[in-house]
Write a protein that holds these residues in place. Structure first.
Motif, PDB file in Angstrom:
ATOM      1  N   ILE A  51      27.069  -0.495 106.321  1.00 14.39           N
ATOM      2  CA  ILE A  51      26.963  -1.354 105.137  1.00 14.39           C
ATOM      3  C   ILE A  51      26.330  -0.602 103.976  1.00 14.39           C
ATOM      4  CG2 ILE A  51      25.799  -3.412 104.222  1.00 14.39           C
ATOM      5  CD1 ILE A  51      26.325  -4.678 107.010  1.00 14.39           C
ATOM      6  N   GLN A  52      25.326   0.232 104.259  1.00 20.16           N
ATOM      7  CA  GLN A  52      24.706   1.027 103.192  1.00 20.16           C
ATOM      8  C   GLN A  52      25.733   1.967 102.551  1.00 20.16           C
ATOM      9  OE1 GLN A  52      21.376   2.547 105.612  1.00 20.16           O
ATOM     10  NE2 GLN A  52      20.044   1.802 103.974  1.00 20.16           N
ATOM     11  N   VAL A  53      26.585   2.583 103.354  1.00 24.90           N
ATOM     12  CA  VAL A  53      27.608   3.488 102.831  1.00 24.90           C
ATOM     13  C   VAL A  53      28.640   2.700 102.025  1.00 24.90           C
ATOM     14  CG1 VAL A  53      29.469   5.077 103.470  1.00 24.90           C
ATOM     15  CG2 VAL A  53      27.257   5.225 104.624  1.00 24.90           C
ATOM     16  N   MET A  54      29.041   1.533 102.525  1.00 25.70           N
ATOM     17  CA  MET A  54      29.994   0.698 101.795  1.00 25.70           C
ATOM     18  C   MET A  54      29.412   0.259 100.453  1.00 25.70           C
ATOM     19  SD  MET A  54      31.519  -1.626 104.892  1.00 25.70           S
ATOM     20  CE  MET A  54      32.511  -2.630 103.805  1.00 25.70           C
ATOM     21  N   ASP A  55      28.149  -0.158 100.446  1.00 26.20           N
ATOM     22  CA  ASP A  55      27.497  -0.571  99.201  1.00 26.20           C
ATOM     23  C   ASP A  55      27.406   0.582  98.209  1.00 26.20           C
ATOM     24  OD1 ASP A  55      27.186  -3.155 100.126  1.00 26.20           O
ATOM     25  OD2 ASP A  55      25.059  -2.926 100.632  1.00 26.20           O
TER      26      ASP A  55
END
Length: 71
Positions: A51-55
């Motif tokens: 999720i951090q990478v997607m954000d």
């Protein structure tokens, strides 16, 4: 972008810190504005890292993000 079983993040075969994801994607997006982000996440990696990478991808202006899970 690859995320391994130990939540290490790799871009272009270089290991990077999660805080460096956005600047790296911004640079790559500037070089290829039509490009998309493909995240290859190991099944043992944490969802939070994904999720951090997607954000970070979205914050860098790339909204075409695909996820590929690795066995």
């Amino acid at each position: 972008i690859a995320i391994d079983a130990h939540d290490n993040i790799w871009i272009d075969r270089r290991q990077i810190d999660v805080r460096s994801v956005r600047p790296n994607i911004e640079r790559l997006h500037a070089e290829n504005p039509q490009g998309s982000v493909v995240i290859q996440a190991d099944k043992e990696s944490r969802t939070n890292t994904l999720i951090q990478v997607m954000d970070a991808s979205r914050q860098a202006g790339v909204y075409n993000v695909s996820i590929a899970a690795e066995q």
